[in-house]
Design a protein around this motif. Structure first.
Motif, PDB file in Angstrom:
ATOM      1  N   GLY A  40       0.786  -1.221   0.000  1.00 14.46           N
ATOM      2  CA  GLY A  40       0.000   0.000   0.000  1.00 14.46           C
ATOM      3  C   GLY A  40       0.823   1.279   0.000  1.00 14.46           C
ATOM      4  N   GLU A  41       2.152   1.167  -0.059  1.00  8.13           N
ATOM      5  CA  GLU A  41       3.020   2.345  -0.105  1.00  8.13           C
ATOM      6  C   GLU A  41       2.995   2.958  -1.507  1.00  8.13           C
ATOM      7  OE1 GLU A  41       4.938   3.943   2.291  1.00  8.13           O
ATOM      8  OE2 GLU A  41       3.804   2.658   3.659  1.00  8.13           O
ATOM      9  N   ILE A  42       2.985   4.275  -1.551  1.00  4.33           N
ATOM     10  CA  ILE A  42       3.014   4.980  -2.835  1.00  4.33           C
ATOM     11  C   ILE A  42       4.392   4.798  -3.465  1.00  4.33           C
ATOM     12  CG2 ILE A  42       2.807   7.240  -3.955  1.00  4.33           C
ATOM     13  CD1 ILE A  42       0.199   6.193  -2.666  1.00  4.33           C
ATOM     14  N   THR A  43       4.424   4.273  -4.693  1.00  2.00           N
ATOM     15  CA  THR A  43       5.693   4.101  -5.397  1.00  2.00           C
ATOM     16  C   THR A  43       5.912   5.180  -6.447  1.00  2.00           C
ATOM     17  OG1 THR A  43       4.675   2.614  -7.013  1.00  2.00           O
ATOM     18  CG2 THR A  43       5.699   1.602  -5.059  1.00  2.00           C
ATOM     19  N   SER A  44       4.809   5.718  -7.004  1.00  2.00           N
ATOM     20  CA  SER A  44       4.961   6.754  -8.019  1.00  2.00           C
ATOM     21  C   SER A  44       3.695   7.588  -8.132  1.00  2.00           C
ATOM     22  CB  SER A  44       5.331   6.145  -9.376  1.00  2.00           C
ATOM     23  OG  SER A  44       4.407   5.173  -9.763  1.00  2.00           O
ATOM     24  N   ASP A 138      -5.314  15.778 -25.089  1.00  2.00           N
ATOM     25  CA  ASP A 138      -4.411  16.919 -25.253  1.00  2.00           C
ATOM     26  C   ASP A 138      -3.148  16.828 -24.406  1.00  2.00           C
ATOM     27  OD1 ASP A 138      -5.785  17.270 -22.896  1.00  2.00           O
ATOM     28  OD2 ASP A 138      -6.075  19.416 -23.167  1.00  2.00           O
ATOM     29  N   ALA A 139      -2.947  15.736 -23.676  1.00  2.00           N
ATOM     30  CA  ALA A 139      -1.715  15.561 -22.917  1.00  2.00           C
ATOM     31  C   ALA A 139      -0.618  15.093 -23.874  1.00  2.00           C
ATOM     32  CB  ALA A 139      -1.906  14.547 -21.799  1.00  2.00           C
ATOM     33  N   LEU A 140       0.568  15.662 -23.726  1.00  2.00           N
ATOM     34  CA  LEU A 140       1.681  15.294 -24.585  1.00  2.00           C
ATOM     35  C   LEU A 140       2.504  14.175 -23.995  1.00  2.00           C
ATOM     36  CD1 LEU A 140       2.807  18.897 -25.514  1.00  2.00           C
ATOM     37  CD2 LEU A 140       1.313  17.378 -26.799  1.00  2.00           C
ATOM     38  N   ASP A 141       2.454  14.044 -22.672  1.00  2.00           N
ATOM     39  CA  ASP A 141       3.281  13.055 -22.000  1.00  2.00           C
ATOM     40  C   ASP A 141       2.682  12.755 -20.628  1.00  2.00           C
ATOM     41  OD1 ASP A 141       5.506  11.376 -21.529  1.00  2.00           O
ATOM     42  OD2 ASP A 141       6.604  12.991 -20.545  1.00  2.00           O
ATOM     43  N   LEU A 142       2.972  11.574 -20.136  1.00  2.00           N
ATOM     44  CA  LEU A 142       2.615  11.177 -18.787  1.00  2.00           C
ATOM     45  C   LEU A 142       3.877  10.651 -18.142  1.00  2.00           C
ATOM     46  CD1 LEU A 142       0.659  10.396 -16.465  1.00  2.00           C
ATOM     47  CD2 LEU A 142       0.288   8.234 -17.696  1.00  2.00           C
ATOM     48  N   SER A 143       4.266  11.238 -17.020  1.00  2.00           N
ATOM     49  CA  SER A 143       5.464  10.808 -16.304  1.00  2.00           C
ATOM     50  C   SER A 143       5.071  10.234 -14.961  1.00  2.00           C
ATOM     51  CB  SER A 143       6.408  11.994 -16.062  1.00  2.00           C
ATOM     52  OG  SER A 143       6.848  12.529 -17.272  1.00  2.00           O
ATOM     53  N   TRP A 144       5.702   9.131 -14.602  1.00  2.00           N
ATOM     54  CA  TRP A 144       5.530   8.537 -13.280  1.00  2.00           C
ATOM     55  C   TRP A 144       6.793   8.843 -12.500  1.00  2.00           C
ATOM     56  CZ3 TRP A 144       0.997   7.003 -11.536  1.00  2.00           C
ATOM     57  CH2 TRP A 144       0.007   6.696 -12.478  1.00  2.00           C
ATOM     58  N   LEU A 145       6.646   9.628 -11.447  1.00  2.00           N
ATOM     59  CA  LEU A 145       7.776  10.053 -10.629  1.00  2.00           C
ATOM     60  C   LEU A 145       7.674   9.437  -9.246  1.00  2.00           C
ATOM     61  CD1 LEU A 145       7.599  13.859 -11.480  1.00  2.00           C
ATOM     62  CD2 LEU A 145       8.964  12.119 -12.627  1.00  2.00           C
ATOM     63  N   THR A 146       8.815   9.159  -8.640  1.00  2.00           N
ATOM     64  CA  THR A 146       8.797   8.712  -7.259  1.00  2.00           C
ATOM     65  C   THR A 146       8.316   9.878  -6.402  1.00  2.00           C
ATOM     66  OG1 THR A 146      11.043   9.434  -6.774  1.00  2.00           O
ATOM     67  CG2 THR A 146      10.775   7.171  -7.665  1.00  2.00           C
ATOM     68  N   PRO A 147       7.824   9.626  -5.196  1.00  2.00           N
ATOM     69  CA  PRO A 147       7.412  10.737  -4.331  1.00  2.00           C
ATOM     70  C   PRO A 147       8.532  11.756  -4.099  1.00  2.00           C
ATOM     71  CG  PRO A 147       6.508   8.711  -3.481  1.00  2.00           C
ATOM     72  CD  PRO A 147       7.449   8.323  -4.595  1.00  2.00           C
ATOM     73  N   SER A 148       9.772  11.300  -3.975  1.00  2.00           N
ATOM     74  CA  SER A 148      10.865  12.268  -3.770  1.00  2.00           C
ATOM     75  C   SER A 148      11.115  13.094  -5.031  1.00  2.00           C
ATOM     76  CB  SER A 148      12.138  11.569  -3.297  1.00  2.00           C
ATOM     77  OG  SER A 148      12.573  10.629  -4.246  1.00  2.00           O
ATOM     78  N   GLU A 149      11.014  12.492  -6.208  1.00  2.00           N
ATOM     79  CA  GLU A 149      11.157  13.265  -7.449  1.00  2.00           C
ATOM     80  C   GLU A 149      10.007  14.265  -7.592  1.00  2.00           C
ATOM     81  OE1 GLU A 149      13.269   9.943 -10.375  1.00  2.00           O
ATOM     82  OE2 GLU A 149      11.085   9.963 -10.160  1.00  2.00           O
ATOM     83  N   ALA A 150       8.785  13.833  -7.250  1.00  2.00           N
ATOM     84  CA  ALA A 150       7.612  14.694  -7.377  1.00  2.00           C
ATOM     85  C   ALA A 150       7.643  15.850  -6.393  1.00  2.00           C
ATOM     86  CB  ALA A 150       6.338  13.877  -7.173  1.00  2.00           C
ATOM     87  N   SER A 151       8.416  15.728  -5.322  1.00  2.00           N
ATOM     88  CA  SER A 151       8.460  16.801  -4.324  1.00  2.00           C
ATOM     89  C   SER A 151       9.626  17.762  -4.532  1.00  2.00           C
ATOM     90  CB  SER A 151       8.524  16.203  -2.914  1.00  2.00           C
ATOM     91  OG  SER A 151       9.714  15.471  -2.743  1.00  2.00           O
ATOM     92  N   GLU A 152      10.342  17.637  -5.634  1.00  2.00           N
ATOM     93  CA  GLU A 152      11.449  18.558  -5.911  1.00  2.00           C
ATOM     94  C   GLU A 152      10.907  19.972  -6.083  1.00  2.00           C
ATOM     95  OE1 GLU A 152      13.803  17.171  -9.189  1.00  2.00           O
ATOM     96  OE2 GLU A 152      14.274  15.283  -8.174  1.00  2.00           O
TER      97      GLU A 152
END
Length: 178
Positions: A40-44, A138-152
């Motif tokens: 149940g931990e968030i991975t991305s 209309d989305a050009l891209d979808l990125s899956w980021l780790t929580p630490s990457e997303a919090s930059e």
């Protein structure tokens, strides 16, 4: 006296929508799509890349208007499938509960949330997705980021309209310090 009412179920034409947007707050849903591991931990966290009306590229969350006579849950599923693809398999509970409510104003600075077109109220949800996702429409891209990457800080600051604030709040809500 008749209790029957007559409704028009379709979206308003563009001219009428612009007129209504100038006079009535609009209801929106915003979803922070996440992937979780078996514990149940968030991975991305999923972020869309879109071009703004001015041609600038920005990361943003999934979201959009709630249609007349549409349940909140159905609006969440519709927007997630529209933006992430029909195989995203969003796991929206029968009675979804927002983790926050964001009020967008056409005037910058009233709240951290800005939409130059309108005054809008958005209920914001974290929604696990379980399937294959591919950006749609209309989305050009979808990125899956780790929580630490997303919090930059740089990424959060570059998200327009307050979406970075919402992502920071979502990560904090999920137990990831920002």
């Amino acid at each position: 006296m008749s209790t029957e009412t007559h409704r028009q179920e379709a979206w308003l034409p563009r001219e009428e929508l612009e007129s209504v947007r100038g006079r009535v707050p609009m209801l929106y849903v915003v979803a922070v799509p996440v992937r979780v591991d078996q514990s149940g931990e968030i991975t991305s966290v999923g972020l869309l890349l879109r071009a703004t009306d001015t041609g600038r590229m920005e990361r943003e969350l999934v979201g959009g208007r709630v249609q007349y006579h549409e349940r909140i849950r159905d609006a969440l599923v519709r927007h997630l499938e529209k933006d992430l693809g029909p195989m995203a398999l969003p796991q929206v509970p029968p009675s979804p509960q927002p983790f926050t409510v964001a009020e967008f104003f056409p005037t910058p600075g009233v709240t951290p949330f800005h939409d130059p077109r309108q005054h809008a109220v958005a209920m914001v949800y974290v929604v696990p997705v379980g399937g294959d996702c591919a950006p749609q429409q209309d989305a050009l891209d979808l990125s899956w980021l780790t929580p630490s990457e997303a919090s930059e800080p740089g990424l959060l600051a570059d998200m327009g309209g307050g979406h970075g604030v919402l992502l920071r709040q979502a990560l904090s809500h999920l137990g990831h310090p920002v």
